[in-house]
Each structure stands twice: as C-alpha cells, then as structure tokens.
Design an enzyme around this catalytic site. Structure first.
Site, mmCIF file in Angstrom:
data_model
loop_
_atom_site.group_PDB
_atom_site.id
_atom_site.type_symbol
_atom_site.label_atom_id
_atom_site.label_comp_id
_atom_site.label_asym_id
_atom_site.label_seq_id
_atom_site.Cartn_x
_atom_site.Cartn_y
_atom_site.Cartn_z
ATOM 1 N N GLU A 326 1.835 -8.404 3.307
ATOM 2 C CA GLU A 326 0.493 -8.720 3.821
ATOM 3 C C GLU A 326 -0.269 -9.575 2.832
ATOM 4 O O GLU A 326 -1.008 -10.483 3.203
ATOM 5 C CB GLU A 326 -0.291 -7.427 4.097
ATOM 6 C CG GLU A 326 -1.616 -7.642 4.820
ATOM 7 C CD GLU A 326 -2.799 -7.943 3.906
ATOM 8 O OE1 GLU A 326 -3.836 -8.371 4.406
ATOM 9 O OE2 GLU A 326 -2.698 -7.757 2.672
ATOM 10 N N GLU A 327 -0.094 -9.277 1.531
ATOM 11 C CA GLU A 327 -0.977 -9.872 0.530
ATOM 12 C C GLU A 327 -0.784 -11.372 0.353
ATOM 13 O O GLU A 327 -1.740 -12.097 0.136
ATOM 14 C CB GLU A 327 -0.815 -9.169 -0.825
ATOM 15 C CG GLU A 327 -1.229 -7.700 -0.825
ATOM 16 C CD GLU A 327 -2.723 -7.496 -0.593
ATOM 17 O OE1 GLU A 327 -3.460 -8.485 -0.411
ATOM 18 O OE2 GLU A 327 -3.153 -6.336 -0.586
ATOM 19 N N HIS A 424 -7.508 -5.055 -5.423
ATOM 20 C CA HIS A 424 -6.759 -6.102 -6.140
ATOM 21 C C HIS A 424 -7.001 -6.068 -7.651
ATOM 22 O O HIS A 424 -6.911 -7.104 -8.312
ATOM 23 C CB HIS A 424 -7.117 -7.506 -5.609
ATOM 24 C CG HIS A 424 -6.735 -7.722 -4.184
ATOM 25 N ND1 HIS A 424 -6.928 -8.924 -3.547
ATOM 26 C CD2 HIS A 424 -6.152 -6.902 -3.263
ATOM 27 C CE1 HIS A 424 -6.491 -8.838 -2.284
ATOM 28 N NE2 HIS A 424 -6.029 -7.619 -2.097
HETATM 29 ZN ZN LIG Z 1 -4.303 -4.763 2.348
#
Ligand SMILES: [Zn+2]
Length: 467
Positions: A326-327, A424
């Site tokens: 996803e990232e 993050h």
């Molecule tokens: Zn995420």
C-alpha cells in the site's frame, strides 16, 4: 467504459425513478435490527472479552519489526500471518502473488554546517534518489509554500530547498511531500528537504512516498523534524547563511516478488458472493508499522477468527486479505483486482481498515444510496460500542482498484486525533494502541462484514453497477 461521477449520479437517479427495485430497500432495512441484533451482540461480546487482537499485533510487530515492500521482514511476516490463519482453522488460506517495488533507504544523514555544526534528525522520503557518496553540500532556501518558492525562484538554483509548509491536514499538506522535489528541481535546486507532515512535534521525522516527474531530473528529498524546520526558518529570517550536507544511499532495486495473504469463511448458500475486508501488511521501514497498518490486517483477521470460533457461517463468503505494498505502489490492491477480475461482479462489499485502530466511530461508505441505507441500518447494531455512524464516502487505497470496477467500498473510521503524530515515523509502535479500542475495531469489522454477508439480498449496487 470508465464511469465518471456524473454518469454514476445519472444512473442512480434512473434507479430511483425505476421504483420497484428500490422500493424494497426500506422494508429490508427495517428488518435488519430484529434479524441481526442477537448475532451482532454475540460478536461484540466475543470481541470485547477477547484481547488477542492487541497481543497478536504486538507479536507481529515484535517479531518482524517494520515491513517495507521488498524486505525479508515483510515476507517472513506474511508467512507468519498465513500460518496463524491456518492454525485458526480459517478456510482456503493461501497467498496470491504480486510484484512490488523495492526501494532501499541505506545509510543517511543531515549535517548542519553553517551557522553552527549540528546533526539533524532526518528520514529520506520513500522512492527518493540518493546523493553521491560525499553527499550534497549547499546553502538552504526556506519557503513556506509553492507561492513563496515561485517568488524566490531565482534563488533556488544550486541550493537545497526546504519546504516548511504548516500542517493543515494530512490530505492537504502531503502535497509537498509528494511533489516538492519536482517543484524544487524545476528551479535548479540540488536537493530538497521537507518539514515532516504531522500535526505534533516530537523532533522526529516522518517518511512517506514521494514522486518524480519523468521530465525533471530527480533530486534527493528528505524529511526533517517540525522543530528543525522552524529553526532553519528562523535562521533565514535573521539573515544567517544556512549550509547543510545531505547524505543518502537511497536507491531502487528491481521489483521483488511478494504476496497478498488470504483467508475465508466460505458462504453457506452463496459461496461465490464475497464480502472482502482487510488492511495492508507492508509498512514503511521505520517504527514497527503497528498502526499503519499492522493493526488493520490484525483486526480484520481477528474478526474472521471470532466468526469461526462462534460457529457463524454467513450466506456469503467473508474473505480477509492482507494486501501488500500500500505504502509505495498499491501493487497488492491491483494484483487482487486482476486475479479476481472475473468475480468482482459478485463482490458485495470491500472494507478496509487503514486509519489506525483507535476507538472506532463507524464507517465511511461509497456506493449507491440504497446500499448506504442498508449499511446505515447495519451500523446501528454497533451503537453499544459507539461505532454506529456510517457516513457517505469512504474506502481505502488497497480496495480502490476494485472500487473503480464498481465494488461498493467502505473504510473503518476511528478517532484520528493521534494517528498522524506517529504515522510513518519511528514512533509507530504497538504501545500507543489500546487493547480495548482494538477490540472495538474487531467488533465493528466483524458485525459489519458478517451481517452484510448474510443479508437475504446482496447489497444493492444500483443501476450504476449493472453488468
Ligand atoms: Zn496505511
């Protein structure tokens, strides 16, 4: 043919005008609470009595740490998830392949050279190019936004541009992380720095994906702390000359093989019709990826485990997917779409949890208005835990590719107050999460997925999704 929002609206209006089909929806909606109250309470009771979601996330993150696409830790974590799903007695447990980007951070540092020597905490942004081994040493130009950069365009050449953009919201401010390097490179900057995209100051940088433009030479791009961005901005305002040395070994290797992790409870009556739910197993290469998004896959997995433990088998199949990448690519979501292209018409609903597994408030839903009325009624079963608010609009990056093919989509909504404090960064660890709140997320996912999978009629897509 791609559907534009205008066409969807037009077709929805046509569906409303058509009458009989739509007229059934209110009656079905009223029947949901009496029909499903008892089973919803059983699922919630089981979820709240069972703290294994937090324990499971703690074990996942303690054992494997962070899980960047292309890393060995991600692949080992996926193996562990698949093993755990099999041990739970879940059905049709398997992996589906996806090729993922393989970006490697390497060693990196940022040294303030003038006006005084200091080492500043930094994180290269995901996808960034590196510097030569000796680094890039240059004077810094600090700007608050693109307008200010444009006003000082002639000063950017040969410099390192720092975007000290105030945090408005993640969705707004992340623009500078996504495209700041290109804007600076167009004016001849040799590298770029970013005030971390976060509302909270812990003198800690936050990474995330950045993007280049094929027409502009890529320059190295790194995040610094909010505090240090403010300091450099003050120095510039005082007229002090600022010089830094940025060193980054960041580089991109060939795509690597990875997998979506899949488990199911097969539907009792319509096994080919599917409610799919999950989160993403990959994370950035900092912290342990607990809330982004280890928690998302764990609460979906736990929701399915509870159904199994309670002996519940809905009419339709409930499928959990731990999507990958996803990232920095969404390749898992795309691989799922492609692998299931033939059965997307029978995907009744897709649910994603990717906003942190804090106290749940309900769900955001993207689909027809008649379907919204149904999921709204299902959501009311969650009033006991305060997760009964279903709002219009919602989904997730991993389910975006199948939503674009007409599958109704839904995102778990949670208290987002603290999510972007840790997001993050090295501080994304399991201790910030509360076992009770995670259990409430499990309860919300379990009730929504089970009831929608068991409704006598599939969630109405409306004329827009006709095939
Ligand atoms: Zn995420």
């Amino acid at each position: 043919m791609p559907r534009t929002p205008a066409i969807v609206a037009l077709l929805s209006a046509a569906a409303l005008a058509a009458g009989p089909l739509h007229a059934q929806a209110p009656a079905d909606t009223a029947a949901i609470a009496p029909r499903y109250r008892a089973v919803a309470d059983r699922l919630m009771d089981a979820a709240l009595a069972d703290s294994s979601a937090w324990q499971r996330l703690a074990e996942l993150t303690d054992r494997f740490g962070n899980r960047l696409s292309g890393s060995e830790s991600l692949e080992r974590a996926i193996d562990w998830i698949l093993d755990g799903m099999r041990r739970d007695g879940l059905e049709h447990v398997h992996a589906e392949p996806a090729m993922v980007p393989h970006w490697v951070r390497g060693a990196e540092s940022l040294e303030l050279v003038e006006p005084r020597p200091a080492r500043l905490p930094m994180l290269g942004l995901g996808g960034s190019v590196g510097t030569p081994p000796e680094g890039v040493t240059a004077p810094v130009l600090v700007v608050s936004d693109y307008d200010e950069l444009a006003a000082h365009a002639s000063e950017a050449r040969g410099r390192i541009v720092l975007f000290d953009a105030p945090y408005v919201s993640y969705g707004v401010t992340v623009e500078y992380r996504a495209h700041g390097a290109v804007a600076a490179a167009k004016l001849g900057a040799v590298a770029a720095l970013l005030r971390s995209v976060s509302p909270f100051e812990m003198r800690q940088p936050h990474t995330g994906a950045t993007y280049y433009d094929a027409t502009v030479k890529p320059i190295p791009f790194a995040a610094i702390s909010i505090e240090d961005a403010a300091m450099l901005h003050r120095m510039q305002a005082r007229g002090q000359r600022i010089v830094v040395t940025l060193k980054m070994e960041a580089h991109t290797l060939p795509d690597a093989p990875s997998r979506n992790a899949v488990a199911e409870i097969t539907g009792a009556e319509r096994p080919d019709e599917v409610v799919v739910m999950g989160g993403h197993t990959d994370s950035w290469d900092v912290g342990t990826g607990a809330m982004d998004d280890g928690g998302g896959i764990v609460v979906a997995w736990e929701a399915l485990r509870l159904m199994k433990r309670l002996g519940l088998r809905p009419r339709r199949t409930v499928r959990v997917v731990g999507w990958v990448n996803e990232e920095n690519g969404d390749r898992g979501g795309e691989a799922y779409r492609d692998a299931h292209a033939a059965d997307l018409a029978k995907h009744v609903l897709a649910i994603e949890s990717d906003g942190g597994v804090f106290r749940p408030s309900g769900f955001g839903f993207s689909g027809s208005d008649s379907a919204l009325a149904v999921v709204h009624a299902v959501g009311r079963l969650l009033a006991r835990i305060g997760a009964d608010t279903v709002t219009k609009g919602g989904g997730g990056t991993d389910i975006e590719p199948i939503m674009a093919r007409g599958v109704p989509g839904m995102g778990l909504n949670t208290d987002g107050t603290r999510y972007f404090w840790y997001h993050h960064s090295d501080a994304d660890t399991v201790d910030k999460l509360d076992p009770r709140e995670m259990a409430e997320c499990v309860a919300a996912m379990a009730v929504m997925a089970y009831v929608v999978a068991d409704l006598p009629e599939p969630l109405p897509r409306g004329a827009a999704a006709a095939h």
